[in-house]
Design a protein around this motif. Structure first.
Motif, PDB file in Angstrom:
ATOM      1  N   THR A   1       4.070   4.098  -3.155  1.00 42.49           N
ATOM      2  CA  THR A   1       4.214   4.630  -1.804  1.00 42.49           C
ATOM      3  C   THR A   1       4.770   3.532  -0.911  1.00 42.49           C
ATOM      4  O   THR A   1       4.145   2.501  -0.764  1.00 42.49           O
ATOM      5  CB  THR A   1       2.845   5.082  -1.277  1.00 42.49           C
ATOM      6  OG1 THR A   1       2.128   5.679  -2.323  1.00 42.49           O
ATOM      7  CG2 THR A   1       3.007   6.034  -0.135  1.00 42.49           C
ATOM      8  N   PRO A   2       5.944   3.736  -0.322  1.00 40.10           N
ATOM      9  CA  PRO A   2       6.483   2.691   0.539  1.00 40.10           C
ATOM     10  C   PRO A   2       5.531   2.450   1.701  1.00 40.10           C
ATOM     11  O   PRO A   2       4.925   3.377   2.212  1.00 40.10           O
ATOM     12  CB  PRO A   2       7.805   3.282   1.039  1.00 40.10           C
ATOM     13  CG  PRO A   2       8.143   4.326   0.058  1.00 40.10           C
ATOM     14  CD  PRO A   2       6.848   4.871  -0.432  1.00 40.10           C
ATOM     15  N   GLY A   3       5.397   1.191   2.086  1.00 45.56           N
ATOM     16  CA  GLY A   3       4.504   0.882   3.189  1.00 45.56           C
ATOM     17  C   GLY A   3       3.152   0.367   2.750  1.00 45.56           C
ATOM     18  O   GLY A   3       2.436  -0.216   3.553  1.00 45.56           O
ATOM     19  N   THR A   4       2.822   0.560   1.472  1.00 49.16           N
ATOM     20  CA  THR A   4       1.596  -0.054   0.959  1.00 49.16           C
ATOM     21  C   THR A   4       1.909  -0.728  -0.367  1.00 49.16           C
ATOM     22  O   THR A   4       2.760  -0.249  -1.115  1.00 49.16           O
ATOM     23  CB  THR A   4       0.480   0.978   0.744  1.00 49.16           C
ATOM     24  OG1 THR A   4       1.000   2.060  -0.010  1.00 49.16           O
ATOM     25  CG2 THR A   4      -0.052   1.489   2.053  1.00 49.16           C
TER      26      THR A   4
ATOM     27  N   ALA B   1      -0.415  -3.628   3.746  1.00 44.79           N
ATOM     28  CA  ALA B   1       0.197  -2.460   4.380  1.00 44.79           C
ATOM     29  C   ALA B   1       1.141  -2.923   5.473  1.00 44.79           C
ATOM     30  O   ALA B   1       0.897  -3.927   6.139  1.00 44.79           O
ATOM     31  CB  ALA B   1      -0.864  -1.540   4.950  1.00 44.79           C
ATOM     32  N   LEU B   2       2.225  -2.175   5.616  1.00 47.72           N
ATOM     33  CA  LEU B   2       3.239  -2.560   6.599  1.00 47.72           C
ATOM     34  C   LEU B   2       2.784  -2.232   8.009  1.00 47.72           C
ATOM     35  O   LEU B   2       3.105  -2.943   8.956  1.00 47.72           O
ATOM     36  CB  LEU B   2       4.550  -1.837   6.279  1.00 47.72           C
ATOM     37  CG  LEU B   2       5.808  -2.288   6.991  1.00 47.72           C
ATOM     38  CD1 LEU B   2       6.051  -3.754   6.729  1.00 47.72           C
ATOM     39  CD2 LEU B   2       6.992  -1.492   6.510  1.00 47.72           C
TER      40      LEU B   2
END
Lengths: 174, 114, 101
Positions: free
Chosen positions: A133-136, A150-151
């Protein structure tokens, strides 16, 4: 190679193990036939030989002791993938908005969560799903304790909510 | 249904998928260049690895229809979706062991990056 | 329409190369190598359709395999180097000037 003692949920009869061997064997044979496309006896023999080697290796790795190669698990896996795909799309759009924003509104956060999964397969699926999952991003897995980067705080909150953990656990035992 | 119409609709769908995929691939590249440190760059790179690859390969699957090429594309996609988080994890873990800090104070304000 | 994808992929490869050149740590460079590999896989599959040669898809799959194994091998190498350096540092701290091993 002595047989390592498994967790109680994994001990089962030779019959279920044989069915798992058959599932993997059919998958491997299908892959070979698709990719080779030749049906000469010699080539088919090579294919059977390769499949046998993979099956023996998998057996020695105790891969058949877990229920990964069961049709029940595979059908559940597809439902999990549908949910995960939805999640990936959502967070991709969020990361895209951040990247294209001139101010780059990121807020890197590190969260630690304790997973309720125990089996290595579950832990691997959970860690990979988080990273996918993008962002984590999974930074480290230490005995059920996940360190996740996480972003944004939003993503961190999602991970801390534990929804993914629940779904991964339901994959094999639900 | 008219065969020509179906082909036209499929073309439109695959065109949309391919263009969207190209967009996400580009976003990942831009993000990898703009982000301030290693871990945040990895978030940007994962957009290309998941959305970009899935949309581009999906668009080509629509184009190929039911054929051997579609199965091969699906295999490539499945393989990418399984290996890319694995190597991302290996990279993040190796960087963490090497002492690269994820510079994220739990409530630090990220104003410095422009 | 394949040209759009080809163009985007090539531009992203160029951006990744820029990041590889300036990327301060070695891990940034490994990250860009990984990105570059994924883009190569995409590019190969697009070329398969652009040139009407489905056999390029097999190349793409093989490239994905090699890329994965390669990145893992490189990371393993750097990790072991890091561990070795840490051990050397620890040894130096324990007995500063004396015997050299």
């Amino acid at each position: 190679m002595s047989r390592a003692s498994d967790s109680p949920a994994d001990s089962q009869s030779a019959g279920t193990r044989l069915s798992r061997v058959i599932v993997l064997g059919v998958l491997l044979a299908a892959a070979w036939l698709l990719w080779s496309g030749y049906f000469k006896p010699l080539i088919l023999m090579f294919g059977a030989f390769s499949c046998a080697i993979v099956l023996i290796t998998a057996y020695r790795m105790h891969l058949f002791d877990s229920d990964v190669f069961e049709l029940r698990f595979i059908s559940r896996l597809f439902r999990f993938w549908a949910w995960l795909g939805n999640e990936v799309v959502r967070s991709s759009l969020e990361v895209t908005r951040i990247v294209l924003n001139p101010k780059l509104p990121i807020k890197p956060t590190v969260v630690e969560i304790d997973s309720h999964c125990e089996h290595p397969v579950d832990l691997t699926i959970l860690g990979n799903s988080i990273t996918l999952t993008p962002g984590t991003l999974t930074l480290s897995i230490d005995n059920r304790r996940f360190t996740v980067h996480a972003l944004t705080e939003n993503g961190a909150r999602d991970i801390a909510g534990g929804e993914m953990d629940r779904r991964v656990r339901a994959l094999r035992s639900g | 249904m008219d065969q020509g119409l179906i082909n036209f609709v499929l073309d439109i769908i695959s065109w949309i998928l391919l263009t969207a995929g190209a967009f996400f691939v580009l976003v990942g590249g831009v993000g990898a260049l703009r982000m301030p440190n290693l871990y945040t760059r990895m978030h940007a790179a994962s957009v290309t690895d998941t959305m970009g690859a899935a949309l581009v390969l999906g668009g080509m699957m629509v184009q190929a229809g039911l054929s051997l090429a579609t199965i091969k594309l699906a295999a490539i996609l499945l393989f990418l979706l399984i290996t890319s988080p694995t190597s991302s994890y290996a990279l993040a873990h190796a960087a963490l062991l090497a002492g690269i800090k994820p510079d994220a104070g739990r409530a630090a304000d990220p104003e410095g990056h422009a | 329409m394949y040209y759009v994808v080809t163009f985007a992929t090539l531009v992203t490869m160029a951006l990744a190369l820029i990041r590889a050149l300036i990327g301060p740590t070695v891990y940034d460079r490994v990250l860009t190598v990984n990105m570059f590999g994924t883009k190569t896989v995409l590019l190969l599959s697009v070329i398969a359709f652009l040139a009407g040669r489905p056999d390029f898809l097999d190349l793409a799959l093989a490239y994905a395999l090699i890329n994965f194994i390669g990145v893992l091998a490189v990371l393993e190498f750097f990790k072991s180097r890091e561990v070795r350096r840490q051990q050397e540092r620890d040894v130096e701290q324990e007995n500063p000037p004396g015997e050299t091993g």
